[in-house]
Design a protein around this motif. Structure first.
Motif, PDB file in Angstrom:
ATOM      1  N   VAL A 122       9.056  -2.826   3.942  1.00  0.00           N
ATOM      2  CA  VAL A 122       8.499  -2.950   2.598  1.00  0.00           C
ATOM      3  C   VAL A 122       9.664  -3.202   1.666  1.00  0.00           C
ATOM      4  O   VAL A 122      10.606  -2.412   1.607  1.00  0.00           O
ATOM      5  CB  VAL A 122       7.744  -1.665   2.168  1.00  0.00           C
ATOM      6  N   GLY A 123       9.606  -4.300   0.947  1.00  0.00           N
ATOM      7  CA  GLY A 123      10.686  -4.654   0.036  1.00  0.00           C
ATOM      8  C   GLY A 123      10.491  -4.087  -1.352  1.00  0.00           C
ATOM      9  O   GLY A 123       9.444  -3.534  -1.678  1.00  0.00           O
ATOM     10  N   ARG A 124      11.526  -4.205  -2.176  1.00  0.00           N
ATOM     11  CA  ARG A 124      11.509  -3.796  -3.574  1.00  0.00           C
ATOM     12  C   ARG A 124      11.180  -2.314  -3.762  1.00  0.00           C
ATOM     13  O   ARG A 124      10.393  -1.952  -4.624  1.00  0.00           O
ATOM     14  CB  ARG A 124      10.544  -4.658  -4.370  1.00  0.00           C
ATOM     15  N   MET A 125      11.776  -1.483  -2.940  1.00  0.00           N
ATOM     16  CA  MET A 125      11.541  -0.046  -3.056  1.00  0.00           C
ATOM     17  C   MET A 125      12.753   0.696  -3.606  1.00  0.00           C
ATOM     18  O   MET A 125      12.876   1.895  -3.444  1.00  0.00           O
ATOM     19  CB  MET A 125      11.143   0.543  -1.693  1.00  0.00           C
ATOM     20  N   ARG A 126      13.643  -0.030  -4.283  1.00  0.00           N
ATOM     21  CA  ARG A 126      14.777   0.636  -4.924  1.00  0.00           C
ATOM     22  C   ARG A 126      14.291   1.400  -6.153  1.00  0.00           C
ATOM     23  O   ARG A 126      13.297   1.051  -6.768  1.00  0.00           O
ATOM     24  CB  ARG A 126      15.816  -0.401  -5.358  1.00  0.00           C
ATOM     25  N   GLU A 127      15.041   2.442  -6.530  1.00  0.00           N
ATOM     26  CA  GLU A 127      14.724   3.191  -7.747  1.00  0.00           C
ATOM     27  C   GLU A 127      14.664   2.229  -8.927  1.00  0.00           C
ATOM     28  O   GLU A 127      15.504   1.348  -9.057  1.00  0.00           O
ATOM     29  CB  GLU A 127      15.808   4.246  -8.017  1.00  0.00           C
ATOM     30  N   GLY A 128      13.656   2.390  -9.770  1.00  0.00           N
ATOM     31  CA  GLY A 128      13.514   1.543 -10.947  1.00  0.00           C
ATOM     32  C   GLY A 128      12.511   0.418 -10.792  1.00  0.00           C
ATOM     33  O   GLY A 128      12.063  -0.146 -11.787  1.00  0.00           O
ATOM     34  N   ASN A 129      12.144   0.054  -9.567  1.00  0.00           N
ATOM     35  CA  ASN A 129      11.139  -0.989  -9.365  1.00  0.00           C
ATOM     36  C   ASN A 129       9.745  -0.406  -9.580  1.00  0.00           C
ATOM     37  O   ASN A 129       9.489   0.751  -9.244  1.00  0.00           O
ATOM     38  CB  ASN A 129      11.234  -1.584  -7.961  1.00  0.00           C
ATOM     39  N   ILE A 130       8.824  -1.209 -10.102  1.00  0.00           N
ATOM     40  CA  ILE A 130       7.486  -0.734 -10.422  1.00  0.00           C
ATOM     41  C   ILE A 130       6.727  -0.276  -9.169  1.00  0.00           C
ATOM     42  O   ILE A 130       6.020   0.725  -9.197  1.00  0.00           O
ATOM     43  CB  ILE A 130       6.666  -1.796 -11.210  1.00  0.00           C
ATOM     44  N   GLY A 131       6.895  -1.001  -8.060  1.00  0.00           N
ATOM     45  CA  GLY A 131       6.225  -0.596  -6.818  1.00  0.00           C
ATOM     46  C   GLY A 131       6.692   0.772  -6.358  1.00  0.00           C
ATOM     47  O   GLY A 131       5.895   1.603  -5.908  1.00  0.00           O
ATOM     48  N   ARG A 132       7.986   1.034  -6.486  1.00  0.00           N
ATOM     49  CA  ARG A 132       8.537   2.336  -6.113  1.00  0.00           C
ATOM     50  C   ARG A 132       7.984   3.427  -7.023  1.00  0.00           C
ATOM     51  O   ARG A 132       7.617   4.507  -6.577  1.00  0.00           O
ATOM     52  CB  ARG A 132      10.064   2.283  -6.186  1.00  0.00           C
ATOM     53  N   PHE A 133       7.923   3.139  -8.329  1.00  0.00           N
ATOM     54  CA  PHE A 133       7.397   4.129  -9.276  1.00  0.00           C
ATOM     55  C   PHE A 133       5.954   4.497  -8.936  1.00  0.00           C
ATOM     56  O   PHE A 133       5.598   5.673  -8.891  1.00  0.00           O
ATOM     57  CB  PHE A 133       7.483   3.602 -10.712  1.00  0.00           C
ATOM     58  N   ILE A 134       5.144   3.482  -8.670  1.00  0.00           N
ATOM     59  CA  ILE A 134       3.728   3.739  -8.365  1.00  0.00           C
ATOM     60  C   ILE A 134       3.594   4.565  -7.093  1.00  0.00           C
ATOM     61  O   ILE A 134       2.851   5.556  -7.055  1.00  0.00           O
ATOM     62  CB  ILE A 134       2.944   2.413  -8.266  1.00  0.00           C
ATOM     63  N   LEU A 135       4.319   4.184  -6.045  1.00  0.00           N
ATOM     64  CA  LEU A 135       4.221   4.936  -4.796  1.00  0.00           C
ATOM     65  C   LEU A 135       4.798   6.345  -4.938  1.00  0.00           C
ATOM     66  O   LEU A 135       4.291   7.294  -4.337  1.00  0.00           O
ATOM     67  CB  LEU A 135       4.890   4.175  -3.659  1.00  0.00           C
ATOM     68  N   LEU A 143       7.639  10.403  -0.009  1.00  0.00           N
ATOM     69  CA  LEU A 143       8.058   9.382   0.948  1.00  0.00           C
ATOM     70  C   LEU A 143       9.557   9.179   0.820  1.00  0.00           C
ATOM     71  O   LEU A 143      10.087   9.060  -0.283  1.00  0.00           O
ATOM     72  CB  LEU A 143       7.349   8.050   0.686  1.00  0.00           C
ATOM     73  N   ASP A 144      10.232   9.150   1.924  1.00  0.00           N
ATOM     74  CA  ASP A 144      11.676   8.964   1.939  1.00  0.00           C
ATOM     75  C   ASP A 144      11.961   7.510   2.323  1.00  0.00           C
ATOM     76  O   ASP A 144      11.739   7.119   3.463  1.00  0.00           O
ATOM     77  CB  ASP A 144      12.306   9.936   2.948  1.00  0.00           C
ATOM     78  N   TRP A 145      12.416   6.724   1.365  1.00  0.00           N
ATOM     79  CA  TRP A 145      12.661   5.302   1.597  1.00  0.00           C
ATOM     80  C   TRP A 145      14.087   5.097   2.091  1.00  0.00           C
ATOM     81  O   TRP A 145      15.026   5.601   1.496  1.00  0.00           O
ATOM     82  CB  TRP A 145      12.427   4.502   0.322  1.00  0.00           C
ATOM     83  N   ALA A 146      14.223   4.362   3.164  1.00  0.00           N
ATOM     84  CA  ALA A 146      15.547   4.091   3.726  1.00  0.00           C
ATOM     85  C   ALA A 146      15.755   2.586   3.801  1.00  0.00           C
ATOM     86  O   ALA A 146      14.886   1.859   4.291  1.00  0.00           O
ATOM     87  CB  ALA A 146      15.655   4.700   5.128  1.00  0.00           C
ATOM     88  N   PRO A 147      16.901   2.099   3.311  1.00  0.00           N
ATOM     89  CA  PRO A 147      17.153   0.653   3.427  1.00  0.00           C
ATOM     90  C   PRO A 147      17.337   0.264   4.882  1.00  0.00           C
ATOM     91  O   PRO A 147      17.905   1.009   5.670  1.00  0.00           O
ATOM     92  CB  PRO A 147      18.439   0.452   2.628  1.00  0.00           C
TER      93      PRO A 147
END
Length: 200
Positions: A122-135, A143-147
């Motif tokens: 899943v792309g665009r999950m860095r802090e500050g992105n809208i998709g990350r904020f919503i999730l 959820l723990d996002w790992a690059p």
């Protein structure tokens, strides 16, 4: 695969917008009004504890009265919708025909083997992105996002001309550049494809 992930994300965002506009105008609290992200809790690895939550069988006697919504399907869209509705104070029932919640986001086990069927990038999950904020709002940051490494996947095709490898790179620019390097005569088609993905 990248297109599938993008389309799923777009559908999720469109569904969230529709739910938000339809249910949160009026006297319901706005589930996005404050940042509810908190440090991730320890992962529950005890199988019996997990089964109590994930394998609850349907029973008419357990259905609460005066439901505000019934969500059919416990895939990412259904669970996200149900979580947002619950955060807005709605009484929600989630129904799933499978024996496990999660749709294509869960892992199957058969004959001692383990495999997953759905999204693995899943792309665009860095802090500050809208998709990350919503999730983060939906999951309260659990959820723990790992690059992932880049390339994150490698498609291999074998045929009469031999073996060909097609790496899939992380990030939109790198993804496009990787396609153009493998298909230099198709640059215009690749650009058009990316435009259509954005429109979709």
């Amino acid at each position: 695969m990248w297109l599938t992930v993008l389309l799923l994300a777009l559908l999720l965002l469109a569904g969230l917008r529709r739910v938000y506009l339809g249910l949160f105008s009026g006297n319901s609290p706005n589930p996005f009004a404050e940042d509810v992200k908190r440090p991730p809790e320890s992962l529950v690895t005890d199988k019996e504890a997990r089964k109590k939550v994930l394998k609850q069988a349907f029973s008419a006697s357990r259905v609460p009265e005066k439901l505000d919504a019934v969500v059919i399907g416990s895939g990412i869209g259904g669970l996200a919708s149900a979580a947002i509705l619950a955060k807005a104070g709605k009484r929600v029932l989630v129904l799933e025909q499978h024996t496990k919640a999660g749709g294509c986001c869960h892992t199957f086990r058969e004959n001692g083997l383990e495999f997953d069927t759905g999204i693995h990038y899943v792309g665009r999950m860095r802090e500050g992105n809208i998709g990350r904020f919503i999730l983060d709002q939906i999951t309260e940051g659990q959820l723990d996002w790992a690059p992932m490494a880049s390339p994150y996947d490698l498609m291999i095709l074998e045929g009469p001309g031999g073996r060909k490898e097609f790496p899939m790179y992380s990030g939109r620019k790198q993804y496009i550049q990787g396609l153009k390097e493998k298909f230099p005569k198709e640059e215009a088609v690749i650009d058009k494809y990316m435009e259509l993905v954005k429109v979709a």
